[in-house]
Design an enzyme around this catalytic site. Sequence first.
Site: not given
Ligand code: PGA
Length: 241
Positions: A67, A136, A138, A143
């Site tokens: 992304d 959350n 995702h 999302e």
């Molecule tokens: P993080 O993000 O590795 O910074 O916890 C993971 C994500 O949001 O997929």
Amino acid sequence: MKKIICKTYEEMSAEAAFIIANQVRTKPDSVLGLATGSTPIGTYKRLAEEHKKTGLDFSQVKTFNLDEYYPIKRDNRQSYRYFMDENLFSHVNIPPSNVNIPDGECSAPEKECSDYDSGLNKAGGTDLQLLGIGNNGHIAFIEPGENLPLATGLVELTQDTITANSRFFEKEEDVPKKAISMGLSGIMGSKHILLLISGKAKATVVKELFSGKVTTQIPATLLNLHPNVTVILDEEAAGLL
Ligand code: PGA
């Protein structure tokens, strides 16, 4: 899903780097799906060391990132393009022409998204997809919601994600509200998914991940439907299992 619980973040990173390095040694022209965020930084550091020390060769590797924020300038320090250059690409010998990251500066995001999927399909999908998970649930920027996108597309970030990611920006208002994200087809089409999870803050979502149920409200639970997923967690993330 295969579960590997490691004592620490460092152990988790070493285990993940070992699996990725092995993939590249076994198939030098591997197609790797790559992720950003705090979680994979230690893994990339070890891959860079492996390249330096043992000559691990990435010259035939192709990469597709999950992304990118939209809109964002490539040279913005918070862009995922910048992150990848900083944490991996400037340290290994992946030819720049083999690197694919959605373009946060494009003027026609719909075309950018369909071209991205065409490129991914033409490459035969990824051999190994590295993934993180949001608090959350995702994966990439897919999302929680009633319907989840199959194709790569422009998505609205949820407030949870904006708040979680604001730690990298000067202020929360600076976090882009949208992103271009790979869809479920791209992720689930990978031959092997490697999901890394670290820290206490993820323990609740980890419990959901292994609850034996799937729900689009926690997109990562859909990974249970994939035949070849390895989840590597540290003890803090596994705390509620
Ligand atoms: P993080 O993000 O590795 O910074 O916890 C993971 C994500 O949001 O997929």
